[in-house]
Design a protein around this motif. Structure first.
Motif, mmCIF file in Angstrom:
data_model
loop_
_atom_site.group_PDB
_atom_site.id
_atom_site.type_symbol
_atom_site.label_atom_id
_atom_site.label_comp_id
_atom_site.label_asym_id
_atom_site.label_seq_id
_atom_site.Cartn_x
_atom_site.Cartn_y
_atom_site.Cartn_z
ATOM 1 N N VAL A 106 -5.857 -1.856 1.466
ATOM 2 C CA VAL A 106 -5.565 -2.039 2.890
ATOM 3 C C VAL A 106 -6.330 -3.241 3.445
ATOM 4 O O VAL A 106 -5.737 -4.170 3.986
ATOM 5 N N VAL A 147 2.044 4.787 10.203
ATOM 6 C CA VAL A 147 2.125 3.415 9.696
ATOM 7 C C VAL A 147 3.023 2.634 10.650
ATOM 8 O O VAL A 147 4.069 3.117 11.080
ATOM 9 N N ILE A 198 1.492 5.426 0.136
ATOM 10 C CA ILE A 198 0.965 6.552 0.902
ATOM 11 C C ILE A 198 0.987 7.769 -0.027
ATOM 12 O O ILE A 198 2.050 8.155 -0.529
ATOM 13 N N TYR A 199 -0.171 8.371 -0.243
ATOM 14 C CA TYR A 199 -0.336 9.436 -1.231
ATOM 15 C C TYR A 199 -0.728 10.763 -0.583
ATOM 16 O O TYR A 199 -1.266 10.782 0.526
ATOM 17 N N ASP A 208 6.204 2.302 0.945
ATOM 18 C CA ASP A 208 4.956 1.552 0.856
ATOM 19 C C ASP A 208 4.855 0.600 2.042
ATOM 20 O O ASP A 208 5.864 0.077 2.526
ATOM 21 N N TRP A 255 -10.693 5.863 0.424
ATOM 22 C CA TRP A 255 -9.322 6.036 0.881
ATOM 23 C C TRP A 255 -9.322 6.401 2.362
ATOM 24 O O TRP A 255 -10.188 7.131 2.827
ATOM 25 N N ILE A 308 -1.992 0.626 9.594
ATOM 26 C CA ILE A 308 -2.117 2.065 9.403
ATOM 27 C C ILE A 308 -2.949 2.619 10.548
ATOM 28 O O ILE A 308 -3.731 1.890 11.165
ATOM 29 N N VAL A 357 0.834 -1.203 0.000
ATOM 30 C CA VAL A 357 0.000 0.000 0.000
ATOM 31 C C VAL A 357 0.867 1.251 0.000
ATOM 32 O O VAL A 357 1.686 1.448 0.904
ATOM 33 N N LYS A 400 2.751 10.527 -4.625
ATOM 34 C CA LYS A 400 3.087 9.839 -3.377
ATOM 35 C C LYS A 400 3.733 10.832 -2.408
ATOM 36 O O LYS A 400 4.268 11.857 -2.815
ATOM 37 N N TYR A 418 -2.714 9.555 2.488
ATOM 38 C CA TYR A 418 -3.882 8.725 2.179
ATOM 39 C C TYR A 418 -3.439 7.356 1.700
ATOM 40 O O TYR A 418 -2.460 7.238 0.969
ATOM 41 N N ALA A 419 -4.170 6.331 2.135
ATOM 42 C CA ALA A 419 -3.918 4.952 1.714
ATOM 43 C C ALA A 419 -5.205 4.400 1.120
ATOM 44 O O ALA A 419 -6.295 4.591 1.684
#
Length: 127
Positions: free
Chosen positions: A111, A91, A46-47, A60, A85, A67, A44, A55, A105-106
């Motif tokens: 997830v 994390v 992270i954005y 990741d 999301w 999370i 996953v 990203k 955001y994930a």
């Protein structure tokens, strides 16, 4: 008269204190956080927002990582995985010894197949 005024002032102070406490409790419960374990076989990312355009630079998260989700929101849809999301703050990477601050955001589909979104977890409300 003095005794009556003292009682009234004391009662008023108690009402004010209880009211303020109730307001603080109500305000504090408006949003909560919850830890969510990655239960799919996906890594996953992270954005910066609820899409894959940028990203954050954080590593990741691998399967079985955790999370710390603050809320969920609708964003970019990815395949048949949905469009929700998690907004996250931390994390716990698989094999690490603690939480790493990673705001972003994930993608919830990767997830946990969206298991804690769309009001399925009272501690993770819609953003």
């Amino acid at each position: 008269m003095r005794l009556t005024l003292g009682r009234r002032a004391g009662a008023l102070a108690a009402i004010v204190a209880l009211s303020a406490g109730g307001l603080l409790t109500a305000a504090g419960s408006a949003s909560a956080d919850d830890s969510v374990q990655l239960t799919t076989s996906n890594w996953v990312g992270i954005y910066k927002d609820a899409n894959t355009s940028a990203k954050t630079g954080a590593a990741d998260a691998s399967p079985s990582s955790w999370i710390y989700a603050h809320c969920w929101k609708v964003g970019q849809s990815i395949g048949n995985w949905g469009n929700t999301w998690y907004q996250i703050t931390y994390v716990w990477y698989n094999g690490a010894s603690g939480w790493t601050y990673t705001p972003g955001y994930a993608f919830a589909g990767y997830v946990d197949n969206n298991a804690h979104t769309v009001n399925r977890d009272s501690n993770i409300p819609q953003c």
